[in-house]
Design a protein around this motif. Sequence first.
Motif, PDB file in Angstrom:
ATOM      1  N   PHE A  58       0.837  -1.205   0.000  1.00 44.14           N
ATOM      2  CA  PHE A  58       0.000   0.000   0.000  1.00 44.14           C
ATOM      3  C   PHE A  58       0.868   1.250   0.000  1.00 44.14           C
ATOM      4  N   VAL A  59       1.860   1.269   0.884  1.00 44.78           N
ATOM      5  CA  VAL A  59       2.763   2.431   0.968  1.00 44.78           C
ATOM      6  C   VAL A  59       3.554   2.583  -0.327  1.00 44.78           C
ATOM      7  N   ALA A  60       4.096   1.479  -0.832  1.00 47.62           N
ATOM      8  CA  ALA A  60       4.835   1.534  -2.102  1.00 47.62           C
ATOM      9  C   ALA A  60       3.915   1.973  -3.237  1.00 47.62           C
ATOM     10  N   GLY A  61       2.650   1.566  -3.176  1.00 46.14           N
ATOM     11  CA  GLY A  61       1.680   1.942  -4.198  1.00 46.14           C
ATOM     12  C   GLY A  61       1.381   3.427  -4.213  1.00 46.14           C
ATOM     13  N   ILE A  62       1.374   4.051  -3.044  1.00 43.27           N
ATOM     14  CA  ILE A  62       1.174   5.506  -3.000  1.00 43.27           C
ATOM     15  C   ILE A  62       2.267   6.192  -3.812  1.00 43.27           C
ATOM     16  N   TRP A  63       3.498   5.787  -3.578  1.00 44.01           N
ATOM     17  CA  TRP A  63       4.636   6.346  -4.319  1.00 44.01           C
ATOM     18  C   TRP A  63       4.536   6.015  -5.807  1.00 44.01           C
ATOM     19  N   ALA A  64       4.345   4.735  -6.127  1.00 41.50           N
ATOM     20  CA  ALA A  64       4.341   4.296  -7.524  1.00 41.50           C
ATOM     21  C   ALA A  64       3.201   4.924  -8.319  1.00 41.50           C
ATOM     22  N   CYS A  65       2.019   4.985  -7.737  1.00 43.21           N
ATOM     23  CA  CYS A  65       0.875   5.565  -8.451  1.00 43.21           C
ATOM     24  C   CYS A  65       1.008   7.078  -8.585  1.00 43.21           C
ATOM     25  N   HIS A  66       1.606   7.735  -7.601  1.00 41.94           N
ATOM     26  CA  HIS A  66       1.849   9.173  -7.725  1.00 41.94           C
ATOM     27  C   HIS A  66       2.796   9.461  -8.895  1.00 41.94           C
ATOM     28  N   ALA A  74      -2.254  11.720 -15.935  1.00 45.79           N
ATOM     29  CA  ALA A  74      -3.587  11.424 -15.400  1.00 45.79           C
ATOM     30  C   ALA A  74      -3.397  10.846 -14.001  1.00 45.79           C
ATOM     31  N   ALA A  75      -3.946  11.531 -13.009  1.00 44.28           N
ATOM     32  CA  ALA A  75      -3.728  11.137 -11.612  1.00 44.28           C
ATOM     33  C   ALA A  75      -4.131   9.685 -11.345  1.00 44.28           C
ATOM     34  N   ASP A  76      -5.175   9.204 -12.000  1.00 45.50           N
ATOM     35  CA  ASP A  76      -5.640   7.826 -11.806  1.00 45.50           C
ATOM     36  C   ASP A  76      -5.782   7.172 -13.179  1.00 45.50           C
ATOM     37  N   HIS A  77      -4.667   7.063 -13.877  1.00 44.26           N
ATOM     38  CA  HIS A  77      -4.658   6.493 -15.221  1.00 44.26           C
ATOM     39  C   HIS A  77      -5.185   5.060 -15.182  1.00 44.26           C
ATOM     40  N   GLY A  78      -5.948   4.688 -16.189  1.00 44.43           N
ATOM     41  CA  GLY A  78      -6.577   3.373 -16.236  1.00 44.43           C
ATOM     42  C   GLY A  78      -5.609   2.204 -16.187  1.00 44.43           C
ATOM     43  N   SER A  79      -4.372   2.426 -16.627  1.00 46.93           N
ATOM     44  CA  SER A  79      -3.395   1.332 -16.630  1.00 46.93           C
ATOM     45  C   SER A  79      -2.806   1.054 -15.254  1.00 46.93           C
ATOM     46  N   MET A  80      -3.063   1.935 -14.293  1.00 44.72           N
ATOM     47  CA  MET A  80      -2.537   1.723 -12.937  1.00 44.72           C
ATOM     48  C   MET A  80      -3.489   0.783 -12.186  1.00 44.72           C
ATOM     49  N   VAL A  81      -3.006  -0.411 -11.887  1.00 44.17           N
ATOM     50  CA  VAL A  81      -3.859  -1.428 -11.256  1.00 44.17           C
ATOM     51  C   VAL A  81      -3.288  -1.960  -9.945  1.00 44.17           C
ATOM     52  N   TRP A  82      -2.183  -1.386  -9.484  1.00 44.39           N
ATOM     53  CA  TRP A  82      -1.611  -1.841  -8.213  1.00 44.39           C
ATOM     54  C   TRP A  82      -2.625  -1.685  -7.083  1.00 44.39           C
ATOM     55  N   ASP A  83      -3.474  -0.670  -7.174  1.00 42.20           N
ATOM     56  CA  ASP A  83      -4.506  -0.459  -6.166  1.00 42.20           C
ATOM     57  C   ASP A  83      -5.486  -1.628  -6.124  1.00 42.20           C
ATOM     58  N   GLU A  84      -5.881  -2.147  -7.291  1.00 37.47           N
ATOM     59  CA  GLU A  84      -6.751  -3.320  -7.325  1.00 37.47           C
ATOM     60  C   GLU A  84      -6.035  -4.550  -6.768  1.00 37.47           C
ATOM     61  N   ILE A  85      -4.769  -4.688  -7.095  1.00 40.16           N
ATOM     62  CA  ILE A  85      -4.011  -5.851  -6.639  1.00 40.16           C
ATOM     63  C   ILE A  85      -3.931  -5.877  -5.113  1.00 40.16           C
ATOM     64  N   ILE A  86      -3.503  -4.779  -4.531  1.00 38.95           N
ATOM     65  CA  ILE A  86      -3.380  -4.710  -3.069  1.00 38.95           C
ATOM     66  C   ILE A  86      -4.731  -4.912  -2.398  1.00 38.95           C
ATOM     67  N   ALA A  87      -5.765  -4.245  -2.904  1.00 45.09           N
ATOM     68  CA  ALA A  87      -7.092  -4.346  -2.285  1.00 45.09           C
ATOM     69  C   ALA A  87      -7.657  -5.761  -2.403  1.00 45.09           C
ATOM     70  N   PHE A  88      -7.467  -6.404  -3.557  1.00 43.81           N
ATOM     71  CA  PHE A  88      -8.017  -7.754  -3.693  1.00 43.81           C
ATOM     72  C   PHE A  88      -7.203  -8.770  -2.904  1.00 43.81           C
ATOM     73  N   TRP A  89      -5.893  -8.570  -2.774  1.00 45.96           N
ATOM     74  CA  TRP A  89      -5.116  -9.426  -1.876  1.00 45.96           C
ATOM     75  C   TRP A  89      -5.685  -9.332  -0.465  1.00 45.96           C
ATOM     76  N   ASP A 125     -13.039   8.577  -3.658  1.00 46.96           N
ATOM     77  CA  ASP A 125     -12.410   8.641  -4.973  1.00 46.96           C
ATOM     78  C   ASP A 125     -12.293  10.086  -5.448  1.00 46.96           C
ATOM     79  N   GLN A 126     -13.316  10.879  -5.184  1.00 42.57           N
ATOM     80  CA  GLN A 126     -13.310  12.279  -5.621  1.00 42.57           C
ATOM     81  C   GLN A 126     -12.564  13.197  -4.660  1.00 42.57           C
ATOM     82  N   ARG A 127     -12.529  12.849  -3.407  1.00 50.52           N
ATOM     83  CA  ARG A 127     -11.943  13.727  -2.378  1.00 50.52           C
ATOM     84  C   ARG A 127     -10.428  13.615  -2.292  1.00 50.52           C
ATOM     85  N   PHE A 128      -9.901  12.403  -2.338  1.00 49.90           N
ATOM     86  CA  PHE A 128      -8.470  12.196  -2.180  1.00 49.90           C
ATOM     87  C   PHE A 128      -7.825  12.002  -3.540  1.00 49.90           C
ATOM     88  N   LYS A 129      -6.762  12.725  -3.779  1.00 49.55           N
ATOM     89  CA  LYS A 129      -6.078  12.679  -5.074  1.00 49.55           C
ATOM     90  C   LYS A 129      -4.657  12.152  -4.891  1.00 49.55           C
TER      91      LYS A 129
END
Length: 155
Positions: A58-66, A74-89, A125-129
């Motif tokens: 999660f912490v590494a994902g904050i850095w990587a996705c930023h 694009a702040a939340d580009h469609g190709s960024m899926v680490w968030d789905e991976i961590i959440a589904f794990w 989703d809308q509040r935190f960028k």
Amino acid sequence: MFSHPAHILAQGFGSGLSPTVPGTMGTLFAWLSFNIFSDRWPAFFTPWNWLLIIAIGFVAGIWACHITGKNLGAADHGSMVWDEIIAFWLVLVLVTPAGAQAQTAAFLIFRFFDMVKPPPIRYFDQRFKGGFGVMFDDIVAAFFSLLCIALWGSW
């Protein structure tokens, strides 16, 4: 993807580069990798170690996705899926032990919450960028998925 190490992680080791439904592909990657790692190395991939991996991820994902969002424009580009991976794990580790049918249900429930983003997920989703926002709304989707699974299991 290989232009920066953050892109490799944020784009889920290539699973987010699917031309259609990249979020679903990232979630499928999470499902497959969770089961392979847990079955192949059960002494290491214990529930407690998974939770540690998820926290670090999660912490590494904050850095990587930023970084990746900034570089892709694009702040939340469609190709960024680490968030789905961590959440589904997280979903999988908390429903384990679960058979294929229960994991399939967890997958479908999580994908529903991640794609539809009903309130309050949409609010976060809308509040935190930035990287935190990308990662956090999927953790909230995981929470609601787990809540549904728990309520379903209690009937």
